[in-house]
Motif scaffolding. Sequence first.
Motif, PDB file in Angstrom:
ATOM      1  N   VAL A 119       0.821  -1.215   0.000  1.00 26.24           N
ATOM      2  CA  VAL A 119       0.000   0.000   0.000  1.00 26.24           C
ATOM      3  C   VAL A 119       0.854   1.263   0.000  1.00 26.24           C
ATOM      4  O   VAL A 119       0.332   2.371   0.076  1.00 26.24           O
ATOM      5  CB  VAL A 119      -1.000   0.038   1.191  1.00 26.24           C
ATOM      6  CG1 VAL A 119      -2.020  -1.065   1.079  1.00 26.24           C
ATOM      7  CG2 VAL A 119      -0.280   0.021   2.517  1.00 26.24           C
ATOM      8  N   ASP A 120       2.156   1.095  -0.088  1.00 24.20           N
ATOM      9  CA  ASP A 120       3.109   2.203  -0.184  1.00 24.20           C
ATOM     10  C   ASP A 120       3.042   3.121   1.037  1.00 24.20           C
ATOM     11  O   ASP A 120       2.958   4.338   0.920  1.00 24.20           O
ATOM     12  CB  ASP A 120       2.885   2.994  -1.479  1.00 24.20           C
ATOM     13  CG  ASP A 120       4.100   3.833  -1.846  1.00 24.20           C
ATOM     14  OD1 ASP A 120       5.213   3.436  -1.472  1.00 24.20           O
ATOM     15  OD2 ASP A 120       3.931   4.873  -2.491  1.00 24.20           O
ATOM     16  N   ASN A 121       3.082   2.518   2.224  1.00 28.08           N
ATOM     17  CA  ASN A 121       3.102   3.265   3.478  1.00 28.08           C
ATOM     18  C   ASN A 121       4.509   3.157   4.064  1.00 28.08           C
ATOM     19  O   ASN A 121       4.864   2.154   4.656  1.00 28.08           O
ATOM     20  CB  ASN A 121       2.069   2.706   4.458  1.00 28.08           C
ATOM     21  CG  ASN A 121       1.958   3.534   5.716  1.00 28.08           C
ATOM     22  OD1 ASN A 121       2.859   4.279   6.085  1.00 28.08           O
ATOM     23  ND2 ASN A 121       0.841   3.391   6.396  1.00 28.08           N
ATOM     24  N   SER A 122       5.302   4.204   3.898  1.00 27.72           N
ATOM     25  CA  SER A 122       6.691   4.168   4.349  1.00 27.72           C
ATOM     26  C   SER A 122       6.848   4.554   5.816  1.00 27.72           C
ATOM     27  O   SER A 122       7.950   4.470   6.358  1.00 27.72           O
ATOM     28  CB  SER A 122       7.542   5.101   3.476  1.00 27.72           C
ATOM     29  OG  SER A 122       7.066   6.424   3.586  1.00 27.72           O
ATOM     30  N   ASP A 123       5.777   4.961   6.483  1.00 27.97           N
ATOM     31  CA  ASP A 123       5.860   5.332   7.894  1.00 27.97           C
ATOM     32  C   ASP A 123       6.020   4.120   8.806  1.00 27.97           C
ATOM     33  O   ASP A 123       6.538   4.240   9.907  1.00 27.97           O
ATOM     34  CB  ASP A 123       4.614   6.104   8.322  1.00 27.97           C
ATOM     35  CG  ASP A 123       4.516   7.458   7.650  1.00 27.97           C
ATOM     36  OD1 ASP A 123       5.565   7.988   7.244  1.00 27.97           O
ATOM     37  OD2 ASP A 123       3.396   7.973   7.524  1.00 27.97           O
ATOM     38  N   ILE A 124       5.569   2.959   8.351  1.00 29.78           N
ATOM     39  CA  ILE A 124       5.593   1.754   9.177  1.00 29.78           C
ATOM     40  C   ILE A 124       6.625   0.781   8.606  1.00 29.78           C
ATOM     41  O   ILE A 124       6.535   0.380   7.454  1.00 29.78           O
ATOM     42  CB  ILE A 124       4.190   1.114   9.241  1.00 29.78           C
ATOM     43  CG1 ILE A 124       3.206   2.112   9.856  1.00 29.78           C
ATOM     44  CG2 ILE A 124       4.218  -0.188  10.010  1.00 29.78           C
ATOM     45  CD1 ILE A 124       1.768   1.693   9.833  1.00 29.78           C
ATOM     46  N   ASP A 125       7.614   0.433   9.441  1.00 35.07           N
ATOM     47  CA  ASP A 125       8.692  -0.447   8.994  1.00 35.07           C
ATOM     48  C   ASP A 125       8.297  -1.918   9.038  1.00 35.07           C
ATOM     49  O   ASP A 125       8.663  -2.688   8.158  1.00 35.07           O
ATOM     50  CB  ASP A 125       9.945  -0.234   9.842  1.00 35.07           C
ATOM     51  CG  ASP A 125      10.525   1.155   9.661  1.00 35.07           C
ATOM     52  OD1 ASP A 125      10.277   1.775   8.611  1.00 35.07           O
ATOM     53  OD2 ASP A 125      11.221   1.631  10.584  1.00 35.07           O
ATOM     54  N   ASP A 126       7.594  -2.317  10.077  1.00 35.69           N
ATOM     55  CA  ASP A 126       7.182  -3.710  10.223  1.00 35.69           C
ATOM     56  C   ASP A 126       5.933  -3.759  11.091  1.00 35.69           C
ATOM     57  O   ASP A 126       5.592  -2.777  11.751  1.00 35.69           O
ATOM     58  CB  ASP A 126       8.313  -4.537  10.853  1.00 35.69           C
ATOM     59  CG  ASP A 126       8.149  -6.028  10.613  1.00 35.69           C
ATOM     60  OD1 ASP A 126       7.189  -6.436   9.915  1.00 35.69           O
ATOM     61  OD2 ASP A 126       8.980  -6.805  11.119  1.00 35.69           O
ATOM     62  N   ALA A 127       5.285  -4.899  11.085  1.00 36.60           N
ATOM     63  CA  ALA A 127       4.054  -5.029  11.867  1.00 36.60           C
ATOM     64  C   ALA A 127       3.743  -6.492  12.146  1.00 36.60           C
ATOM     65  O   ALA A 127       4.115  -7.373  11.374  1.00 36.60           O
ATOM     66  CB  ALA A 127       2.886  -4.394  11.126  1.00 36.60           C
ATOM     67  N   THR A 128       3.089  -6.705  13.240  1.00 39.66           N
ATOM     68  CA  THR A 128       2.480  -7.992  13.579  1.00 39.66           C
ATOM     69  C   THR A 128       1.074  -7.657  14.052  1.00 39.66           C
ATOM     70  O   THR A 128       0.862  -7.347  15.216  1.00 39.66           O
ATOM     71  CB  THR A 128       3.279  -8.709  14.686  1.00 39.66           C
ATOM     72  OG1 THR A 128       4.639  -8.794  14.297  1.00 39.66           O
ATOM     73  CG2 THR A 128       2.721 -10.100  14.940  1.00 39.66           C
ATOM     74  N   ILE A 129       0.144  -7.676  13.112  1.00 41.01           N
ATOM     75  CA  ILE A 129      -1.215  -7.215  13.401  1.00 41.01           C
ATOM     76  C   ILE A 129      -2.222  -8.252  12.920  1.00 41.01           C
ATOM     77  O   ILE A 129      -2.089  -8.793  11.824  1.00 41.01           O
ATOM     78  CB  ILE A 129      -1.493  -5.858  12.705  1.00 41.01           C
ATOM     79  CG1 ILE A 129      -0.550  -4.788  13.240  1.00 41.01           C
ATOM     80  CG2 ILE A 129      -2.942  -5.439  12.879  1.00 41.01           C
ATOM     81  CD1 ILE A 129      -0.672  -3.464  12.544  1.00 41.01           C
ATOM     82  N   GLY A 130      -3.218  -8.475  13.741  1.00 36.85           N
ATOM     83  CA  GLY A 130      -4.345  -9.308  13.357  1.00 36.85           C
ATOM     84  C   GLY A 130      -5.550  -8.423  13.079  1.00 36.85           C
ATOM     85  O   GLY A 130      -5.872  -7.531  13.867  1.00 36.85           O
ATOM     86  N   VAL A 131      -6.182  -8.643  11.936  1.00 34.97           N
ATOM     87  CA  VAL A 131      -7.370  -7.862  11.572  1.00 34.97           C
ATOM     88  C   VAL A 131      -8.543  -8.828  11.438  1.00 34.97           C
ATOM     89  O   VAL A 131      -8.465  -9.819  10.716  1.00 34.97           O
ATOM     90  CB  VAL A 131      -7.172  -7.105  10.238  1.00 34.97           C
ATOM     91  CG1 VAL A 131      -8.447  -6.377   9.840  1.00 34.97           C
ATOM     92  CG2 VAL A 131      -6.005  -6.143  10.330  1.00 34.97           C
TER      93      VAL A 131
END
Length: 172
Positions: A33-45
């Motif tokens: 999604v071309d979001n450079s503010d977030i480097d990595d994530a571990t998220i459940g949606v």
Amino acid sequence: MNYLREFSIPYRGLSIGVHNYKWEISHKFFEAVDNSDIDDATIGVELNLEKQERMIICNFNITGSIIVKCDRCLDELELPVNSEETLYIKFGEDGEEETDDVLFISESEYQIDVSNLINEYITLSIPLKKAHLSKKKGVSGCNKEIINKLKELSGKNTVDPKWEQLKNLKLD
């Protein structure tokens, strides 16, 4: 772009009622999604989609953590994400008034892409000031080497002599 295909929900074929979707979000999502503010994530949606005759109600539950850059020292900073959002999707003309939680889509549409909504909800959960918390006794949790270097460089305020002469200029 192929990665985001799993976030498109073809609602035309869904029966009236509740439908549940789950995704695990990582750095691949934010690259797509071309979001450079977030480097990595571990998220459940989790998405609880309720299809009705003339409307769709989407309840998002987003939990996990993200890795961003600290505003002070630029080291990695882990932030928790915990968000519950509701979106009402109504069928109608494109010109109708939309709000933050109401989205109008055309009758001719057959699917909903929720990737941009998920990205938006996660991005909005990031605090304005992203900095390491202070440790005991008011000591910053930031990288000490970087903070010391910033203090050292900020003390050296050399002004170009041409600009120094402008201070003596009277504007009366």
